[in-house]
Write an enzyme that holds these catalytic residues in place. Structure first.
Site, PDB file in Angstrom:
ATOM      1  N   HIS A   1       0.827  -1.205   0.000  1.00  0.00           N
ATOM      2  CA  HIS A   1       0.000   0.000   0.000  1.00  0.00           C
ATOM      3  C   HIS A   1       0.863   1.257   0.000  1.00  0.00           C
ATOM      4  CE1 HIS A   1      -4.124   1.611   1.448  1.00  0.00           C
ATOM      5  NE2 HIS A   1      -3.451   2.567   0.844  1.00  0.00           N
TER       6      HIS A   1
ATOM      7  N   ARG B   1       1.960   8.932  -6.179  1.00  0.00           N
ATOM      8  CA  ARG B   1       1.476  10.237  -6.674  1.00  0.00           C
ATOM      9  C   ARG B   1       1.789  10.533  -8.136  1.00  0.00           C
ATOM     10  NH1 ARG B   1      -1.978  10.114  -2.953  1.00  0.00           N
ATOM     11  NH2 ARG B   1      -1.417  10.868  -0.880  1.00  0.00           N
TER      12      ARG B   1
ATOM     13  N   ASN C   1      -4.872   5.648  -7.189  1.00  0.00           N
ATOM     14  CA  ASN C   1      -5.538   6.966  -7.177  1.00  0.00           C
ATOM     15  C   ASN C   1      -4.614   8.086  -7.633  1.00  0.00           C
ATOM     16  OD1 ASN C   1      -3.975   6.808  -4.862  1.00  0.00           O
ATOM     17  ND2 ASN C   1      -5.412   7.995  -3.599  1.00  0.00           N
TER      18      ASN C   1
ATOM     19  N   ASP D   1       0.625   2.514   3.648  1.00  0.00           N
ATOM     20  CA  ASP D   1      -0.255   3.620   3.257  1.00  0.00           C
ATOM     21  C   ASP D   1       0.537   4.928   3.192  1.00  0.00           C
ATOM     22  OD1 ASP D   1      -2.434   4.988   2.380  1.00  0.00           O
ATOM     23  OD2 ASP D   1      -3.606   4.792   4.220  1.00  0.00           O
TER      24      ASP D   1
HETATM   25 ZN   LIG Z   1      -7.111   3.817   1.969  1.00  0.00          ZN
END
Ligand SMILES: [Zn+2]
Lengths: 306, 434, 213
Positions: B56, B60, B90, B303
């Site tokens: 994770h 960017r 993302n 993350d």
């Molecule tokens: Zn998340």
């Protein structure tokens, strides 16, 4: 006193009492005078930094600062002073460069005054941040209670309404507890925060059961928008269960007072006849706001205490 | 290609041995190995672990190269002891097509510091409306096996069911960001005593737990693999334990920050502590540590979420959620799990390398395998750690392009001395080699 | 009094031995107050506008400057009444918000400002303070009076004048001139505020009025 007034917890009992005493002395010193101005803060600069429209709070602070002869600069995010897209930090650095001795900040984000306090050397006074706190409102409320009832210690206060979203409620719970009052929060469960059990206050869902047992009932503004998010079914039901009307006011003890931080939704949380009754302190609260804020500005800006 | 002789390292904390690396593989392990011509790495007192694998990571790029790039993120990863990271989808554009995932994969290859393994979006544009071309991404050069709308929850239960089912065709896994969006509208921090006091809109634990409960039932029903991202609550651990006891094919990760920090950090209103899911309570931290120790939680996932200064130096509510994690992940695990005796070094290797590699299906790729044992013939993906060294985290000294480390000023144990990716030293002497 | 070189032995009965540095005893203070009261009565008698002593005293307002000027003003009024039978108006004007040294000295709690019901317009105001030093307190009090009304005249009565003026201000009535150096502290202590009547000159800070320029 600490350098900043960001939340009620910044004031211990002695500090809070000092603010109220100072406000009382200022009131007394200015009572009946033609010249309502004191030279105390001559040469100091107070910036009103308002990211949220709140004419009454801004004017109250402005009057307080001007009566102490401070120079007052109004920075309004709504006008052109704070340019679009400029960050809070950039604005803070600008104020710093201007040599602001105090920044009075109103912001829609909880904690914005805390952030600001990291970036400016002057004192930061929280004039309401998001759903966090509004400490000078709590001070003026405590001052009003003391003026009407002669004391704050042991006074039983019901705070009624949208506690979840209310900075007034948060500051009042903290300050009134510090000053020894007994607070009961009254609201539908949807309008109480999940962690309310950790607050130094009783909680009730039943206004009628609480009213006969309090000396002060403080009504909070309830915004109709909350209805759309299902915090309560309708304005009518809210008003029926938690509104203060003449019948409910009749259930209060004889010298109990009715407070409201304003602006009021007449007919929603408070009936017009209650707001205009002799028990209502709403007009005094406005007047007391000025002297309380003068006391705060004096104590924060006057310099290091002896 | 340089050949290395690592002298006196302790694989998984065992007895000191020499490890000889040639041609990208571990060629020999033993005492007093003779490796003429090899560059010697003195490793007395250092622990050798298989190269860490992150499930994770937010790199960017493309889109927010001001916050991080594949290269800067790769360097941060290598400095953190990682040899593979899963790059979340993302980005801008979203990694929801074969084209974007291949671009990210290629950038990773060019940087050459870690294997950058792209994660594919589950739904087009992360919008949660219709499935992205999952098969095309799986078949691409990027070989995507992990699919996630991370940042957003795949909230629609029917869509989630289809995603779980569909990826079975190529042994994929859906990594769910478990957050019921209707319960977290405007949410800023964990909902509890502190949110009540701070006047910040609460993010209830139930919003995570409800989705995990729903998804393990769906995974069981359709016989699919489910991975749960950044588990943050005690209740989630309970649900996972229950699901695993029923034989559901569910795996889960916990972040370093959820192992160490609590919602008390929010009291400063410093958005460096704003993250999604939010920092929780002491009881949650304890349950997460216990879950990681007993294997209910399979892996540590960082993350790692770099953010530009202007996205963090603001009011709390305006700040973007996320914190850096790659460079301090192992240190936090040592602090929270190893030093208290809850996980041994083999356990660290399992939770930070072996299992995440297995979840991402990186463990059977020959020379490109990750999360393999430290044994002759295996790809030489190694990290050497000095467990005794302690250092204070200085955000300015981080390799990440961003500075939003929640550990700033905190002293943490475990210095990463060297990292090897298929026999190439990406970190030596605690410094990136490129 | 030359006895100030030797610590007075005739201290107030309630206080036991005098404090170190005591230069004026309770009896000294009482004598000084009495003398000042007499002087105020004499001045009232010669107040040309008033006509006679009673009218002159009726026009007088003794304005104490807190903290210790306020009880001094009350004592003077009580002694005037005892000597003349005339009740004199007493007021207090807190000067804290008028000080020019806030930045240096910091904030302190405010004291009450209380004026006679009819105000001070056209009255003879006598400011009363315990110690006259730099003159800044008196200047602040004059500023405050300006905002409060328009007296016919303003005079100044102090228990102790210790010198070192920084402004062109002088007292009309002085209980005692006490030559001091700037490094010394002059502390007036009064029963009402400190439990004992005495005046101290010390090199150290002591409880009581601590005067700084
Ligand atoms: Zn998340």
């Amino acid at each position: 006193m600490k350098r900043h007034l960001l939340e009620a917890a910044d004031l211990d009992r002695d500090d809070a009492t000092l603010v109220l005493d100072t406000a009382a002395q200022i009131d007394q010193a200015l009572a009946g005078r033609e010249v309502k101005k004191l030279p105390t803060l001559r040469g100091r600069t107070v910036v009103n930094l308002f990211y949220e429209d709140s004419t009454r709070t801004r004017i109250s602070f402005e009057l307080a600062a001007k009566r102490l002869s401070a120079d007052v600069i109004n920075f309004s995010a709504k006008g052109s002073s704070v340019s679009k897209g400029e960050s809070l930090k950039d604005t803070a650095l600008t104020l710093e460069a201007m040599g602001a001795d105090a920044v009075v900040v109103r912001h829609s984000s909880s904690g914005a005054p805390h952030r600001l306090a990291n970036w400016v050397r002057g004192s930061v006074v929280n004039a309401g941040d998001g759903t966090h706190e509004h400490p000078t409102q709590a001070l003026l409320d405590a001052y009003t209670i003391r003026q009407r009832l002669g004391r704050v210690e042991g006074v039983r206060v019901a705070i009624v309404g949208d506690v979840l979203h209310s900075r007034v409620a948060r500051s009042n719970v903290g300050l009134l507890h510090t000053l020894g009052a007994e607070v009961t929060l009254v609201a539908p469960p949807t309008l109480l925060p999940v962690g309310v059990g950790s607050w130094p206050a009783e909680v009730s869902y039943d206004l009628d059961a609480v009213l006969p047992k309090v000396d002060v009932v403080m009504m909070l503004r309830v915004q109709a928008e909350r209805m759309n998010a299902s915090f309560f079914p309708s304005a009518r039901e809210y008003s029926r269960r938690y509104g203060l009307d003449a019948r409910r006011m009749g259930a209060l003890p004889d010298d109990a007072i009715v407070m409201h931080p304003g602006p009021m939704n007449r007919g929603m949380e408070i009936a017009a006849e209650v707001a205009d009754s002799a028990r209502s302190t709403i007009v005094e609260q406005v007047a007391n706001g000025v002297s309380t804020r003068m006391a705060v500005l004096y104590l924060l800006l006057g310099g290091a205490p002896q | 290609m340089t050949s290395y002789l690592i002298k006196g390292a302790r694989p998984l904390g065992g007895d000191p041995v020499d490890i000889h690396i040639t041609d990208g593989r571990i060629s020999a392990i033993g005492n007093s190995l003779d490796a003429t011509g090899a560059e010697v790495v003195e490793a007395a007192g250092l622990i050798a672990l298989p190269g860490l694998v992150d499930l994770h990571t937010h790199l960017r790029e493309p889109g927010r190269e001001d916050a991080e790039t594949v290269e800067t993120g790769s360097r941060a990863a290598a400095l953190g002891g990682f040899t593979a990271v899963h790059a979340m989808a993302n980005t801008d554009p979203v990694a929801d097509t074969a084209g974007v995932v291949e671009q990210v994969w290629r950038l990773g290859q060019e940087a050459g510091l870690v294997d950058v393994v792209p994660v594919g979006a589950v739904t087009v544009g992360l919008k949660g409306e219709r499935l992205a071309e999952l098969g095309a991404m799986a078949d691409s050069a990027a070989r995507v096996r992990v699919f996630s709308d991370d940042g957003h929850c795949v909230a629609d239960p029917a869509l989630m069911r289809r995603a779980l089912e569909y990826v079975k065709a190529f042994d994929g896994v859906v990594a769910q960001h478990a957050e019921e969006p209707r319960l977290t509208v405007g949410a800023q921090m964990h909902e509890g005593d502190r949110s009540a006091k701070l006047g910040l809109t609460g993010w209830p634990a139930a919003a995570e737990e409800a989705i995990i409960a729903r998804d393990v039932l769906l995974a069981e029903h359709v016989g699919a693999r489910l991975h749960v991202c950044h588990v943050s609550t005690a209740g989630s651990v309970e649900i996972l334990r229950w699901a695993k006891s029923r034989g559901v094919q569910v795996t889960a990760e916990v972040t370093p920050h959820h192992l160490l920090l609590t919602d008390a950090c929010a009291e400063s209103y410093d958005p460096v502590f704003k993250v999604n899911p939010p920092l929780r309570t002491d009881a949650d931290v304890e349950a997460l540590r216990a879950g990681l120790a007993d294997g209910t939680i399979d892996a540590v996932g960082t993350d790692h979420a770099p953010h530009a200064v202007e996205d963090k130096e603001s009011e709390w509510a305006q700040a973007r959620p996320g914190m850096l994690g790659l460079e301090q992940a192992l240190a936090v695990v040592i602090e929270t799990m190893v030093e208290p005796g809850r996980l041994d070094w083999a356990g660290v290797a399992d939770r930070m390398s072996v299992r995440p590699a297995a979840i991402g299906r990186l463990d059977g790729l020959g020379i490109r395998s990750q999360g393999r044992p430290i044994a002759p013939g295996e790809p030489a993906n190694l990290v050497l750690v000095d467990p005794a060294a302690r250092a204070t985290v200085d955000p300015a000294a981080l390799a990440s392009r961003s500075r939003n480390s929640p550990y700033a000023g905190r002293e943490l144990p475990g210095r990463i001395v060297a990292t090897f990716l298929r026999g190439t030293a990406t970190v030596l002497d605690g410094k990136a080699t490129r | 009094m030359a006895s100030s070189a030797q610590p007075a032995r005739n201290a107030a009965p309630s206080s036991g031995d005098p404090s170190p540095g005591s230069v004026l005893s309770a009896a000294d203070v009482a004598r000084m107050v009495d003398r000042m009261a007499h002087q105020l009565i004499e001045r009232a008698a010669t107040d040309a506008d008033a006509g006679d002593t009673t009218a002159g005293l009726a026009n007088l307002v003794l304005v104490g400057i807190p903290t210790r000027g306020a009880p001094l003003a009350r004592r003077l009024a009580a002694r005037i009444e005892a000597f003349s039978g005339v009740t004199v108006d007493v007021a207090t004007v807190d000067i804290t918000l008028y000080r020019d040294d806030l930045r240096r000295r910091g904030v302190r709690a405010l004291e009450p400002t209380e004026l006679p019901a009819g105000g001070i317009d056209d009255r003879l105001v006598v400011l009363v303070d315990d110690v006259l030093y730099s003159g800044r307190s008196v200047r602040a009090a004059l500023d405050a009076l300006r905002d409060l009304g328009r007296p016919k005249a303003v005079q100044l009565a102090v228990l102790v004048d210790r010198g070192h003026r920084e402004l062109p201000i002088r007292a009309d009535l002085v209980g005692k001139n006490l030559p001091t150096s700037r490094t010394q502290k002059v502390s007036v202590r009064l029963v009402e505020t400190d439990g004992v009547d005495e005046v101290l000159v010390t090199e150290e800070r002591v409880a009581g009025r601590v005067d700084e320029p």
